[in-house]
Design a protein around this motif. Structure first.
Motif, PDB file in Angstrom:
ATOM      1  N   LEU A  19       0.692  -1.205  -0.067  1.00 41.09           N
ATOM      2  CA  LEU A  19      -0.047   0.203  -0.130  1.00 41.09           C
ATOM      3  C   LEU A  19       0.895   1.165   0.063  1.00 41.09           C
ATOM      4  CD1 LEU A  19      -2.493  -1.382   2.700  1.00 41.09           C
ATOM      5  CD2 LEU A  19      -2.884  -1.162   0.124  1.00 41.09           C
ATOM      6  N   PRO A  20       0.382   2.437  -0.452  1.00 36.25           N
ATOM      7  CA  PRO A  20       1.249   3.584  -0.462  1.00 36.25           C
ATOM      8  C   PRO A  20       1.475   4.068   0.770  1.00 36.25           C
ATOM      9  CG  PRO A  20      -0.773   3.764  -1.776  1.00 36.25           C
ATOM     10  CD  PRO A  20      -0.963   2.552  -1.176  1.00 36.25           C
ATOM     11  N   ASP A  21       2.534   4.952   0.852  1.00 36.66           N
ATOM     12  CA  ASP A  21       3.000   5.349   2.065  1.00 36.66           C
ATOM     13  C   ASP A  21       2.923   4.820   3.510  1.00 36.66           C
ATOM     14  OD1 ASP A  21       3.624   7.803   0.259  1.00 36.66           O
ATOM     15  OD2 ASP A  21       1.374   8.499   0.451  1.00 36.66           O
ATOM     16  N   VAL A  22       3.145   3.569   3.250  1.00 35.91           N
ATOM     17  CA  VAL A  22       3.159   2.533   4.826  1.00 35.91           C
ATOM     18  C   VAL A  22       4.358   2.804   5.228  1.00 35.91           C
ATOM     19  CG1 VAL A  22       2.929   0.423   5.360  1.00 35.91           C
ATOM     20  CG2 VAL A  22       1.287   1.422   4.039  1.00 35.91           C
ATOM     21  N   SER A  23       4.536   3.099   6.600  1.00 32.30           N
ATOM     22  CA  SER A  23       5.836   2.740   7.234  1.00 32.30           C
ATOM     23  C   SER A  23       5.460   1.686   8.552  1.00 32.30           C
ATOM     24  CB  SER A  23       6.075   3.988   8.067  1.00 32.30           C
ATOM     25  OG  SER A  23       5.313   4.358   8.969  1.00 32.30           O
ATOM     26  N   TYR A  35       2.153  -0.836  11.766  1.00 33.85           N
ATOM     27  CA  TYR A  35       2.165  -0.605  10.383  1.00 33.85           C
ATOM     28  C   TYR A  35       1.246   0.790  10.491  1.00 33.85           C
ATOM     29  CZ  TYR A  35       4.192  -4.535   8.682  1.00 33.85           C
ATOM     30  OH  TYR A  35       5.236  -5.463   8.520  1.00 33.85           O
ATOM     31  N   LYS A  36       1.600   1.765   9.992  1.00 33.79           N
ATOM     32  CA  LYS A  36       1.045   3.058   9.807  1.00 33.79           C
ATOM     33  C   LYS A  36       0.982   3.724   8.219  1.00 33.79           C
ATOM     34  CE  LYS A  36       2.799   4.470  14.527  1.00 33.79           C
ATOM     35  NZ  LYS A  36       3.602   5.557  15.292  1.00 33.79           N
ATOM     36  N   VAL A  99      -6.659  -6.159   5.644  1.00 27.99           N
ATOM     37  CA  VAL A  99      -5.738  -4.975   5.816  1.00 27.99           C
ATOM     38  C   VAL A  99      -5.962  -3.797   5.106  1.00 27.99           C
ATOM     39  CG1 VAL A  99      -3.169  -4.594   5.084  1.00 27.99           C
ATOM     40  CG2 VAL A  99      -3.936  -6.605   6.452  1.00 27.99           C
ATOM     41  N   GLN A 100      -6.441  -4.253   3.915  1.00 32.54           N
ATOM     42  CA  GLN A 100      -6.850  -2.840   2.805  1.00 32.54           C
ATOM     43  C   GLN A 100      -7.784  -2.254   3.440  1.00 32.54           C
ATOM     44  OE1 GLN A 100      -5.702  -2.506  -0.679  1.00 32.54           O
ATOM     45  NE2 GLN A 100      -6.795  -0.376  -0.120  1.00 32.54           N
ATOM     46  N   ASP A 101      -8.900  -2.825   4.003  1.00 33.42           N
ATOM     47  CA  ASP A 101     -10.226  -1.981   4.498  1.00 33.42           C
ATOM     48  C   ASP A 101      -9.610  -1.318   5.713  1.00 33.42           C
ATOM     49  OD1 ASP A 101     -11.619  -3.390   2.761  1.00 33.42           O
ATOM     50  OD2 ASP A 101     -12.681  -4.743   4.221  1.00 33.42           O
ATOM     51  N   PRO A 111      -6.374  14.356   7.172  1.00 33.01           N
ATOM     52  CA  PRO A 111      -6.602  15.547   6.514  1.00 33.01           C
ATOM     53  C   PRO A 111      -6.234  15.378   4.944  1.00 33.01           C
ATOM     54  CG  PRO A 111      -5.430  15.840   8.514  1.00 33.01           C
ATOM     55  CD  PRO A 111      -5.634  14.538   8.319  1.00 33.01           C
ATOM     56  N   ARG A 112      -7.035  16.077   3.937  1.00 30.74           N
ATOM     57  CA  ARG A 112      -6.627  15.881   2.631  1.00 30.74           C
ATOM     58  C   ARG A 112      -5.153  16.034   2.313  1.00 30.74           C
ATOM     59  NH1 ARG A 112     -11.452  15.017   0.068  1.00 30.74           N
ATOM     60  NH2 ARG A 112     -13.377  15.956   1.008  1.00 30.74           N
ATOM     61  N   GLY A 113      -4.764  16.940   2.685  1.00 28.30           N
ATOM     62  CA  GLY A 113      -3.074  17.184   2.426  1.00 28.30           C
ATOM     63  C   GLY A 113      -2.327  16.257   2.763  1.00 28.30           C
ATOM     64  N   VAL A 114      -2.604  15.201   3.785  1.00 25.50           N
ATOM     65  CA  VAL A 114      -1.571  14.227   4.011  1.00 25.50           C
ATOM     66  C   VAL A 114      -2.347  12.806   3.665  1.00 25.50           C
ATOM     67  CG1 VAL A 114      -0.722  15.450   5.998  1.00 25.50           C
ATOM     68  CG2 VAL A 114      -2.608  13.838   6.530  1.00 25.50           C
ATOM     69  N   ARG A 115      -3.225  12.748   2.911  1.00 26.66           N
ATOM     70  CA  ARG A 115      -3.645  11.323   2.577  1.00 26.66           C
ATOM     71  C   ARG A 115      -2.732  10.875   1.322  1.00 26.66           C
ATOM     72  NH1 ARG A 115     -10.188  12.523   1.932  1.00 26.66           N
ATOM     73  NH2 ARG A 115     -10.366  13.027   3.933  1.00 26.66           N
ATOM     74  N   PRO A 116      -2.478   9.636   1.467  1.00 21.24           N
ATOM     75  CA  PRO A 116      -1.526   9.148   0.499  1.00 21.24           C
ATOM     76  C   PRO A 116      -2.245   9.062  -1.150  1.00 21.24           C
ATOM     77  CG  PRO A 116      -2.568   7.271   1.740  1.00 21.24           C
ATOM     78  CD  PRO A 116      -3.019   8.577   2.413  1.00 21.24           C
ATOM     79  N   ARG A 117      -1.634   9.158  -1.909  1.00 23.14           N
ATOM     80  CA  ARG A 117      -2.039   9.112  -3.490  1.00 23.14           C
ATOM     81  C   ARG A 117      -2.148   7.760  -3.729  1.00 23.14           C
ATOM     82  NH1 ARG A 117       1.038  14.261  -5.399  1.00 23.14           N
ATOM     83  NH2 ARG A 117       2.617  12.678  -6.361  1.00 23.14           N
ATOM     84  N   ALA A 118      -2.987   7.498  -4.643  1.00 22.42           N
ATOM     85  CA  ALA A 118      -3.080   5.828  -5.049  1.00 22.42           C
ATOM     86  C   ALA A 118      -2.208   5.766  -6.029  1.00 22.42           C
ATOM     87  CB  ALA A 118      -4.524   5.845  -5.814  1.00 22.42           C
ATOM     88  N   ARG A 119      -1.838   4.564  -6.087  1.00 21.95           N
ATOM     89  CA  ARG A 119      -0.721   4.096  -7.110  1.00 21.95           C
ATOM     90  C   ARG A 119      -1.068   4.082  -8.480  1.00 21.95           C
ATOM     91  NH1 ARG A 119       3.345   0.044  -4.037  1.00 21.95           N
ATOM     92  NH2 ARG A 119       3.832   1.521  -2.224  1.00 21.95           N
TER      93      ARG A 119
END
Length: 119
Positions: A19-23, A35-36, A99-101, A111-119
């Motif tokens: 998934l995008p932007d996971v740490s 996982y975050k 996990v996806q859900d 907040p919209r500004g920090v939401r991950p962008r879809a791949r």
């Protein structure tokens, strides 16, 4: 570790890391792989040899339905019992979707500004 527990945990790790932007890391204790997305927890993998589970965020109604349908799905360990569920061995076929859900629920609350962008 049980083979089913290993599969459960490996499947969850692979699903989360795709998934995008996971740490991820071990901020609480060495036995909890957290996982975050944008700093917010969406998955905890328990590395306890005697209790191999994963914990994910879930809509309360869906969580109760899953708990009724699967003996190894329980209210979330470590977190709010209403919004989190823990899945144990025997639920491997549900893991990728869970996990996806969970990721989607957490990402939608950002907040919209920090939401991950879809791949």
């Amino acid at each position: 570790m049980s083979a089913a527990g290993d599969r459960l945990q490996d499947t969850a790790r692979q699903a989360a890391l795709a998934l995008p932007d996971v740490s991820h890391g071990y901020p609480f204790t060495p036995g909890l792989d957290v996982y975050k997305v944008a700093g917010k927890v969406f998955l905890i993998i328990t590395d306890d040899l005697d209790d191999q589970i994963i914990t994910v965020k879930c809509e309360p109604e869906h969580a109760r339905a899953l708990e009724r349908g699967h003996a190894s799905i329980t209210p979330g360990r470590y977190l709010d019992k209403r919004h989190w569920i823990s899945l144990g061995p025997g639920t491997e076929r549900l893991i990728t979707d869970a996990v996806q859900d969970s990721y989607d629920l957490v990402a939608e609350q950002l907040p919209r500004g920090v939401r991950p962008r879809a791949r």
